[in-house]
Each structure stands twice: as structure tokens, then as C-alpha cells.
Design a protein around this motif. Structure first.
Motif, short mmCIF file in Angstrom:
data_model
loop_
_atom_site.label_atom_id
_atom_site.label_comp_id
_atom_site.label_asym_id
_atom_site.label_seq_id
_atom_site.Cartn_x
_atom_site.Cartn_y
_atom_site.Cartn_z
N VAL A 1 15.11 72.97 54.72
CA VAL A 1 14.62 73.19 55.91
C VAL A 1 15.45 73.25 56.47
O VAL A 1 15.07 73.66 57.99
N PHE A 2 16.36 72.54 56.56
CA PHE A 2 17.40 72.45 57.57
C PHE A 2 18.15 73.77 57.83
O PHE A 2 17.96 74.23 58.95
N SER A 3 18.56 74.82 56.66
CA SER A 3 18.51 76.30 57.01
C SER A 3 17.32 76.78 58.21
O SER A 3 17.84 77.43 58.99
N PHE A 4 16.25 76.27 57.70
CA PHE A 4 15.13 77.38 58.58
C PHE A 4 15.26 77.25 59.50
O PHE A 4 14.73 77.36 60.59
N GLY A 5 15.44 75.55 60.32
CA GLY A 5 15.59 75.43 62.07
C GLY A 5 16.69 76.03 62.30
O GLY A 5 16.83 76.32 63.42
N ASN A 6 18.40 76.30 61.71
CA ASN A 6 19.05 76.87 62.26
C ASN A 6 18.38 78.66 62.46
O ASN A 6 18.74 79.15 62.91
N CYS A 7 17.31 79.59 61.37
CA CYS A 7 17.44 80.47 61.26
C CYS A 7 16.51 80.91 62.41
O CYS A 7 16.31 81.76 63.48
N MET A 8 15.30 79.73 62.71
CA MET A 8 14.99 80.20 64.33
C MET A 8 15.18 79.32 65.15
O MET A 8 15.48 80.83 66.80
N ILE A 9 16.74 79.01 65.55
CA ILE A 9 17.94 79.35 66.38
C ILE A 9 17.87 80.57 66.62
O ILE A 9 18.38 81.24 67.52
N THR A 10 18.50 81.16 65.70
CA THR A 10 19.02 82.28 65.10
C THR A 10 18.76 83.14 65.63
O THR A 10 19.21 84.99 66.73
N THR A 11 17.80 82.99 64.99
CA THR A 11 15.67 84.44 65.70
C THR A 11 15.61 84.68 67.15
O THR A 11 15.86 85.69 68.26
N LEU A 12 15.88 82.85 68.17
CA LEU A 12 15.55 83.05 69.70
C LEU A 12 16.64 83.71 70.64
O LEU A 12 16.71 83.89 71.49
N THR A 13 17.66 83.32 70.16
CA THR A 13 19.19 82.95 70.56
C THR A 13 19.79 84.64 70.48
O THR A 13 20.63 85.05 70.84
N HIS A 14 19.33 85.00 69.09
CA HIS A 14 20.03 86.42 68.77
C HIS A 14 22.10 86.40 68.25
O HIS A 14 22.70 86.76 68.15
N GLU A 15 21.92 84.34 68.36
CA GLU A 15 23.42 84.55 68.27
C GLU A 15 23.96 84.16 66.04
O GLU A 15 22.71 83.18 66.62
N TRP A 16 24.13 84.07 65.58
CA TRP A 16 25.17 83.28 64.71
C TRP A 16 25.53 81.44 64.90
O TRP A 16 25.46 81.62 65.72
N PRO A 17 24.86 81.02 64.16
CA PRO A 17 25.31 79.39 64.40
C PRO A 17 26.28 79.61 64.44
O PRO A 17 27.19 79.59 63.40
N ASN A 18 26.85 78.19 65.31
CA ASN A 18 27.74 78.44 65.64
C ASN A 18 27.58 76.28 65.76
O ASN A 18 28.40 76.26 67.33
#
Length: 136
Positions: A44-61
Motif C-alpha cells: 500500500v505504501f509503494s502504491f502511494g509512491n506509484c501514484m506520485i510517480t504516475t502524476l509527476t512523471h518523476e522517480w520517488p526521491n
């Protein structure tokens, strides 16, 4: 799919010498503890990061977990550690996705939604998007 990330990231930055399994940028706090704790809430935590990545087109940092403010040590929440990416979202994206992202990135795994709760939440977002699309 890899969301096109194979072209967008430097693979050498993903390499580490540790027994921790997973991609560091997507990992919740409990997976980085000794010993690590793995539950469905990790996904679920990883999914939250996937949503951010999908919306921003940036790798989580995520930024550093702590900061100093006027000489005081502050512990940042997981969402605060990603503010620089959240700031890139449009107001509409924040309205639709940020409440769910916030829940998914909760530092306490017991507070995160279950995987089963994510499906209706995403269907609600989809329904909202469909109801507000201009007619063809």
C-alpha cells in the motif's frame, strides 16, 4: 510495465549492498527497520509512491527524514518528505489523489488502508474523473 522508468532512472543509484529486499525509494519505514517487518501494508505504501510517480512523471526521491528548524530537530512525515513532488501536482490532481496518497504514505502501517480499500477509493476517483470530462 515499468512505466517507462527504465529510461528515466540511473540504475546504478538503485544498487546497494544490503539484505533489504525492494526498491529503496518505494519502501516504508517498517521495511527499513532491523529486523524488517513485511505486511500487505508495504504494498500500500509503494502504491502511494506509484501514484506520485504516475502524476509527476518523476522517480520517488524522498528528502531526509529529519530536519533542523531554529535549532530543533524535526521528524518529517513520509508525505512531507515528498512535498517537492506533491508541489508539482495540479490543484485538480491534489484534490482527487492527495487524500488517498496521504493515507497510503502513513508512517504507521496499521493506519494505512488495506489493499481491498484501495479498489473502491480508486473507483471513486475514476467516477469523479468521468463525471467531469467534457462531452464529446
Amino acid at each position: 510495465t515499468d512505466f517507462g522508468m527504465t529510461r528515466a532512472i540511473n540504475l546504478s543509484k538503485l544498487t546497494r549492498k544490503s539484505s533489504v529486499k525492494g526498491t529503496f525509494a518505494f519502501m516504508p519505514p517498517e521495511a527499513l527497520q532491523v529486523p524488517p517487518r513485511y505486511t500487505e501494508k508495504l504494498d500500500v505504501f509503494s502504491f502511494g509512491n506509484c501514484m506520485i510517480t504516475t502524476l509527476t512523471h518523476e522517480w520517488p526521491n524522498p528528502s531526509h527524514p529529519t530536519a533542523y528548524d531554529n535549532g530543533k530537530l524535526l521528524v518529517r512525515t513520509e508525505l512531507e518528505r515528498r512535498e517537492h513532488q506533491i508541489d508539482q501536482m495540479s490543484s485538480r490532481e491534489k484534490d482527487l489523489f492527495l487524500p488517498l496518497v496521504r493515507r497510503c504514505l502513513e508512517g504507521d502501517a496499521t493506519i494505512r488502508p488495506s489493499s481491498a480499500e484501495l479498489v473502491p477509493a480508486m473507483k471513486q476517483i475514476e467516477s469523479t474523473l468521468q463525471s467531469t470530462e467534457p462531452s464529446a
